[in-house]
Design a protein around this motif. Structure first.
Motif, short mmCIF file in Angstrom:
data_model
loop_
_atom_site.label_atom_id
_atom_site.label_comp_id
_atom_site.label_asym_id
_atom_site.label_seq_id
_atom_site.Cartn_x
_atom_site.Cartn_y
_atom_site.Cartn_z
N GLY A 1 24.37 -53.02 -79.36
CA GLY A 1 24.44 -52.55 -77.97
C GLY A 1 25.61 -53.19 -77.24
O GLY A 1 26.56 -53.68 -77.85
N GLU A 2 25.48 -53.22 -75.91
CA GLU A 2 26.62 -53.67 -75.09
C GLU A 2 26.50 -55.16 -74.71
O GLU A 2 27.27 -55.99 -75.20
CB GLU A 2 26.63 -52.80 -73.83
CG GLU A 2 27.72 -53.09 -72.87
CD GLU A 2 27.69 -52.09 -71.69
OE1 GLU A 2 27.62 -50.87 -71.93
OE2 GLU A 2 27.74 -52.56 -70.54
N ALA A 3 25.51 -55.46 -73.90
CA ALA A 3 25.32 -56.83 -73.41
C ALA A 3 23.90 -56.94 -72.88
O ALA A 3 23.29 -55.93 -72.53
CB ALA A 3 26.33 -57.11 -72.29
N PRO A 4 23.37 -58.13 -72.79
CA PRO A 4 21.99 -58.26 -72.27
C PRO A 4 21.89 -57.80 -70.82
O PRO A 4 22.84 -57.97 -70.04
CB PRO A 4 21.73 -59.78 -72.35
CG PRO A 4 22.83 -60.36 -73.17
CD PRO A 4 23.98 -59.42 -73.13
N GLY A 5 20.74 -57.24 -70.48
CA GLY A 5 20.45 -56.91 -69.08
C GLY A 5 19.51 -57.99 -68.52
O GLY A 5 19.36 -59.06 -69.12
N GLU B 1 16.49 -58.99 -70.86
CA GLU B 1 16.99 -59.68 -72.06
C GLU B 1 17.43 -61.11 -71.71
O GLU B 1 17.18 -62.05 -72.45
CB GLU B 1 18.17 -58.91 -72.67
CG GLU B 1 17.80 -57.57 -73.29
CD GLU B 1 17.50 -56.47 -72.28
OE1 GLU B 1 17.96 -56.58 -71.12
OE2 GLU B 1 16.79 -55.50 -72.65
N PRO C 1 17.47 -59.38 -77.41
CA PRO C 1 18.12 -58.12 -77.03
C PRO C 1 17.14 -56.95 -76.96
O PRO C 1 16.14 -56.91 -77.69
CB PRO C 1 19.14 -57.89 -78.16
CG PRO C 1 18.65 -58.68 -79.30
CD PRO C 1 17.86 -59.83 -78.74
N PHE C 2 17.45 -56.02 -76.10
CA PHE C 2 16.72 -54.74 -76.00
C PHE C 2 15.20 -54.92 -75.87
O PHE C 2 14.43 -54.44 -76.69
CB PHE C 2 17.06 -53.84 -77.20
CG PHE C 2 18.40 -53.19 -77.07
CD1 PHE C 2 18.58 -52.08 -76.25
CD2 PHE C 2 19.51 -53.70 -77.74
CE1 PHE C 2 19.84 -51.48 -76.10
CE2 PHE C 2 20.76 -53.11 -77.60
CZ PHE C 2 20.93 -52.00 -76.79
N ALA D 1 15.54 -49.98 -71.62
CA ALA D 1 16.41 -49.41 -72.67
C ALA D 1 15.87 -49.80 -74.05
O ALA D 1 15.91 -49.00 -75.00
CB ALA D 1 17.84 -49.92 -72.49
N ASN E 1 24.13 -57.37 -79.73
CA ASN E 1 25.01 -56.82 -78.70
C ASN E 1 26.44 -57.29 -78.94
O ASN E 1 26.68 -58.27 -79.65
CB ASN E 1 24.57 -57.34 -77.32
CG ASN E 1 23.34 -56.63 -76.80
OD1 ASN E 1 23.30 -55.40 -76.74
ND2 ASN E 1 22.32 -57.39 -76.44
N HIS F 1 24.07 -44.81 -75.58
CA HIS F 1 23.26 -46.00 -75.30
C HIS F 1 21.92 -45.55 -74.69
O HIS F 1 21.89 -44.63 -73.86
CB HIS F 1 24.03 -46.88 -74.31
CG HIS F 1 23.46 -48.23 -74.17
ND1 HIS F 1 22.26 -48.47 -73.53
CD2 HIS F 1 23.90 -49.44 -74.58
CE1 HIS F 1 22.00 -49.76 -73.55
NE2 HIS F 1 22.99 -50.37 -74.19
N1 URA Z 1 21.52 -53.01 -72.98
C1 URA Z 1 22.23 -53.52 -74.00
O1 URA Z 1 23.32 -53.07 -74.31
N2 URA Z 1 21.70 -54.52 -74.67
C2 URA Z 1 20.52 -55.04 -74.40
O2 URA Z 1 20.11 -55.96 -75.09
C3 URA Z 1 19.79 -54.48 -73.34
C4 URA Z 1 20.31 -53.47 -72.63
#
Ligand code: URA
Length: 234
Positions: free
Chosen positions: A86-90, A93, A99-100, A104, A126, A206
């Motif tokens: 994925g992209e980055a923690p929200g 997370e 992660p995730f 999402a 991520n 995503h």
């Molecule tokens: N979106 C992401 O890209 N990664 C995560 O871990 C959570 C949301």
């Protein structure tokens, strides 16, 4: 020649030489158990290598660390055939260090079970490992900053397939400015120099984007099915 040496010579000459080893041979260990033990050793090695990455990520100075709560590295299986990036923690997370796990993540879990994959059978990570302030998109500099840590994880896990979730992951791994609309729906190749192999890679939408724009779910489903077909035909 003393008696012990004579005995050793005698046994060697009789064709038996495997007794000369450091530890007793276990004649009764089943091949299945032996393979499992070897798997455990491999798994431990992977865990150790990942621990090293986690340690270097913790030591790595980055502006993102200042506003984030927890480092978020991976969830799932180190021996996975499929890696999801994925992209980055929200926010969720960042709270939990996994992660995730937010909305999402719940959609990702549904996407996985739709193609008969269990979350604990895949490796989830991520591009960026600290939550960017206000969930902003990571900059190109941040993507490049964290890329070596991601590449190293790919080499350790050694997956057969990579599924890229969203444009940031696609940009990082496929090194392309092309949009997901152009990239999705076909297989790409990620070449790992370290592993000396090509990993078949799909770039798709995503889950957070799918929550906002459900009209793209059909395309996402087609991409997931491409992966499912590959896994079923193995
Ligand atoms: N979106 C992401 O890209 N990664 C995560 O871990 C959570 C949301």
């Amino acid at each position: 020649m003393n008696q012990t040496k004579k005995n050793v010579e005698f046994i060697k000459n009789s064709g038996i030489n495997y007794f000369l080893q450091d530890s007793p041979r276990n004649w009764f260990e089943s091949p299945v158990k032996k393979a499992k033990t070897q798997n455990n050793i491999q798994q431990n090695n992977k865990l150790e290598q990942l621990d090293e990455i986690i340690a270097s990520l913790k030591n790595h100075e980055t502006i993102l660390k200042k506003s984030a709560k927890n480092l978020v590295v991976f969830d799932g299986n180190l021996d996975a055939k499929v890696m999801f990036i994925g992209e980055a923690p929200g926010r969720d997370e960042d709270e939990q260090g996994i992660p995730f796990v937010g909305r999402a993540g719940q959609l990702l879990n549904k996407m996985l079970s739709a193609i008969n994959l269990k979350r604990d059978a895949v490796y989830i990570t991520n591009v960026v490992n600290w939550r960017p302030p206000d969930n902003r998109t990571p900059t190109d500099e941040e993507i490049l900053e964290f890329l070596p840590f991601l590449q190293r994880q790919i080499d350790i896990v050694n997956p057969e397939y990579i599924f890229l979730l969203g444009g940031v992951a696609a940009k990082a791994i496929l090194s392309t400015p092309l949009s997901l609309g152009k990239l999705r729906g076909k297989w790409h190749e990620y070449k790992s120099l370290q592993l000396n192999k090509t990993i078949f890679t799909i770039a798709s939408y995503h889950p957070a984007f799918l929550l906002r724009s459900p009209q793209y779910k059909k395309a996402s489903w087609e991409d997931l099915q491409m992966l499912q077909k590959k896994l079923e035909n193995e």
